[in-house]
Scaffold this motif. Sequence first.
Motif, PDB file in Angstrom:
ATOM      1  N   ALA A   1       0.832  -1.203   0.000  1.00  0.00           N
ATOM      2  CA  ALA A   1       0.000   0.000   0.000  1.00  0.00           C
ATOM      3  C   ALA A   1       0.864   1.249   0.000  1.00  0.00           C
ATOM      4  CB  ALA A   1      -0.929  -0.008   1.221  1.00  0.00           C
TER       5      ALA A   1
ATOM      6  N   SER B   1       2.269   2.728  -3.234  1.00  0.00           N
ATOM      7  CA  SER B   1       1.426   3.555  -4.106  1.00  0.00           C
ATOM      8  C   SER B   1       1.669   5.045  -3.891  1.00  0.00           C
ATOM      9  CB  SER B   1      -0.056   3.242  -3.838  1.00  0.00           C
ATOM     10  OG  SER B   1      -0.421   3.637  -2.515  1.00  0.00           O
ATOM     11  N   LEU B   2       2.421   5.401  -2.838  1.00  0.00           N
ATOM     12  CA  LEU B   2       2.669   6.808  -2.542  1.00  0.00           C
ATOM     13  C   LEU B   2       3.889   7.304  -3.316  1.00  0.00           C
ATOM     14  CD1 LEU B   2       2.164   6.747   1.332  1.00  0.00           C
ATOM     15  CD2 LEU B   2       0.487   7.335  -0.423  1.00  0.00           C
TER      16      LEU B   2
ATOM     17  N   HIS C   1       5.800  10.799  -3.843  1.00  0.00           N
ATOM     18  CA  HIS C   1       5.899  12.202  -3.429  1.00  0.00           C
ATOM     19  C   HIS C   1       7.344  12.502  -3.062  1.00  0.00           C
ATOM     20  CE1 HIS C   1       5.225  15.898  -1.091  1.00  0.00           C
ATOM     21  NE2 HIS C   1       4.092  15.990  -1.768  1.00  0.00           N
TER      22      HIS C   1
ATOM     23  N   CYS D   1      -0.069  13.862   1.085  1.00  0.00           N
ATOM     24  CA  CYS D   1      -0.140  12.872   0.009  1.00  0.00           C
ATOM     25  C   CYS D   1      -0.655  11.532   0.541  1.00  0.00           C
ATOM     26  CB  CYS D   1       1.235  12.702  -0.629  1.00  0.00           C
ATOM     27  SG  CYS D   1       1.343  11.348  -1.828  1.00  0.00           S
ATOM     28  N   ALA D   2      -0.135  11.104   1.688  1.00  0.00           N
ATOM     29  CA  ALA D   2      -0.564   9.829   2.267  1.00  0.00           C
ATOM     30  C   ALA D   2      -2.037   9.861   2.645  1.00  0.00           C
ATOM     31  CB  ALA D   2       0.290   9.505   3.494  1.00  0.00           C
ATOM     32  N   HIS D   3      -2.451  10.940   3.306  1.00  0.00           N
ATOM     33  CA  HIS D   3      -3.834  11.035   3.761  1.00  0.00           C
ATOM     34  C   HIS D   3      -4.810  11.050   2.590  1.00  0.00           C
ATOM     35  CE1 HIS D   3      -2.360  12.989   7.773  1.00  0.00           C
ATOM     36  NE2 HIS D   3      -2.050  11.707   7.679  1.00  0.00           N
ATOM     37  N   LYS D   4      -4.423  11.694   1.499  1.00  0.00           N
ATOM     38  CA  LYS D   4      -5.292  11.717   0.314  1.00  0.00           C
ATOM     39  C   LYS D   4      -5.392  10.338  -0.324  1.00  0.00           C
ATOM     40  CE  LYS D   4      -4.499  16.604  -0.608  1.00  0.00           C
ATOM     41  NZ  LYS D   4      -3.770  17.606  -1.415  1.00  0.00           N
ATOM     42  N   ASN D   5      -4.432   9.473  -0.009  1.00  0.00           N
ATOM     43  CA  ASN D   5      -4.473   8.088  -0.478  1.00  0.00           C
ATOM     44  C   ASN D   5      -4.986   7.143   0.616  1.00  0.00           C
ATOM     45  OD1 ASN D   5      -3.050   7.668  -3.343  1.00  0.00           O
ATOM     46  ND2 ASN D   5      -2.060   9.365  -2.292  1.00  0.00           N
ATOM     47  N   HIS D   6      -5.593   7.732   1.658  1.00  0.00           N
ATOM     48  CA  HIS D   6      -6.230   6.967   2.740  1.00  0.00           C
ATOM     49  C   HIS D   6      -5.236   6.118   3.518  1.00  0.00           C
ATOM     50  CE1 HIS D   6      -9.829   8.290   0.719  1.00  0.00           C
ATOM     51  NE2 HIS D   6      -9.470   7.649  -0.382  1.00  0.00           N
ATOM     52  N   ILE D   7      -4.020   6.628   3.665  1.00  0.00           N
ATOM     53  CA  ILE D   7      -3.001   5.938   4.461  1.00  0.00           C
ATOM     54  C   ILE D   7      -2.595   6.839   5.619  1.00  0.00           C
ATOM     55  CG2 ILE D   7      -0.652   5.015   4.476  1.00  0.00           C
ATOM     56  CD1 ILE D   7      -1.017   4.247   1.581  1.00  0.00           C
TER      57      ILE D   7
END
Length: 649
Positions: free
Chosen positions: A60, A63-64, A66, A122-128
């Motif tokens: 998971a 997928s980040l 940045h 970036c992580a939060h926008k990808n639900h992490i």
Amino acid sequence: MSRVLAGRYELLEQIGEGGMAVVYKSRDKLLNRYVAIKILKPEFIKDLKLVENFKKESQAAASLVHSNIVGVYDVGREGNINYIVMELVEGKILSDIIKDEGPLDYKRAIDIGQQIAAGLSCAHKNHIIHKDVKPHNVLVTKDGVAKITDFGIAKFVDNATIVGNADTVMGSVHYFSPEQARGGYVDEKSDIYSLGIVMYEMITGKVPFDGDNPVTVALMHMNNDILPPSQVVSGVPPILEQIIMKATDKIQVNRFKSADEMMEALKNVDLISSIVGNSVYLGSRSGEGSRAYGNSEPEEEPGTVPIEGSTGKVDKKDKNKGGKKKVRLNKVKVTAIVVALICAIPVSGLIYHLVSNWGANGEITVPDLAGKTVAEAKEELDALGLTLEEGDTVYDSEYDEGQIVSQNPDADSKVKKGKVVVVSISKGAKEGTVPNIVGKSYEDAVYLIKKYGYEVGDVTIGESDMPKDTVISQTPEAEDEAKPGKSIDFVVSGGESDTVAMPKLLGLTLEKAKEELKAVGLTLGETSEGTSEAYGQGQIMWQQIAAGETVDKGEAINVKVSTGTEVSGPKSVALDVDFSNAKNLVFFLTVTVSDESGTRNIFTREQRLKEQGSEVISLSGTGQGTVTVLFDNDVEMKKNVNFNTGEID
């Protein structure tokens, strides 16, 4: 001899070690680049839940993408080795920087804090959710770029970690939020709290809470008030202190709504401090600088601030001889507006009357003005019944001088007729700021590099699914500071690679070998048969190209399949022994076989080197039995062997 994983990752040297893993500097032979490989320690491989989380959550995190997150390139397993392939970052751990140089200058702390917030966004926008933001998990490059690592990776419990139900790791005790301490609901604002603690430590050189054991510290996070940074060290701008205190509020809803909001607040620290001074922001302890805007006219009415050129309510007696209008606003209101803009404290009614001009003709969609000139934007807004107001002029490497960089309200916002749209205007790239060439064609990249006073450095070709000759990475990175004349290296896409690494086929059945070849774009060529004491009937005993070698896609690979041994009586089976779990660099290997004819040692305390990687051992026996492998005096593996079929399980 160095160890190679997956036929492509060559382990070069150990560069780090944590509670549950060891990190090696490695070389990716396929892409010819250096990477960092984190390998789970042998003592944890039997924890199936930990291993599964190590793999699943790291995938998971991969997928980040940045600039402020350490990239995760690959996750895999080979034998008993569970590994993660990551970006190799040359620099220092933030915790070491704080230890060696802390307390840090507040401007440097703000810069690092903004970058961490950008990565979290970036992580939060990808639900992490990271769940363990701390200086130990932030790497800072030599150029000052902060990169967060260990996203989503299950943490091993040590003496500075708190766990919840079912041994779920919740975070490092000095940096985690009150809700983590309670075992409550953890969301993006928990990461914001941890970032606030990191900011606190950078500014003061110490964490706000410390104690003899983790539980004591956890209780402090839940119950104790944080001592404001300015009471620990001097020179902390009041606005920065308020940002830190807001981020570390014990109640989640009182913190910043998002990492983006905190990042914007940090960006404006110097701006707001220059406007309101150091003493009016939510009160003052020093008593100095009591005026909000540095008014130099002693005859002004108490509690007012003159603002030249405003469009608010004007008192006739305040018109000067030059015809300029002077608006009087209460200091408290001015400060409240500033606070609201920076820290999102609700004073919407005040902002409504002072900075908005609402009509009653329905809602209008604000257009995207980025890249337009002021004249072009004004014409477009006039046609919609909106008003343009020029705001800050800022350095920007993406937009040319005179073009609009950003706007407020944002594009696609719904507003009433007459709404004022404030725009920031580019004054070109700041001298010494590296332009962004990623995604540009080779020709455009060369043009931009020269336009901003730099030289074209080394240009290499890399594998990518991006169009051919498109820039896929650059060094230094965009927005880094570098003196004009410095060379900028970059990598352009050569399209998808026409070569692959040859997989290991030895010991596989013919059908399994076909699957392995197809997965990497190869095909099965001619097959032949032969007898083998090392490989059982139906297993591949020879492959045309050795595992790990580079081979063109589409090539047919010839193999030879074992028909077993022609010798009657005892039969041989091949056992692949992996040395990676050996505790010592030099160890003694013992291999014991039990079958229908009895028990005997194949090897008895024979010396081996861990760095040899592995060894294929031929086991001879009859019927069914077992094989036991010892490293020194410890049992490494015990397996069942069927000498009739050649199967080991």
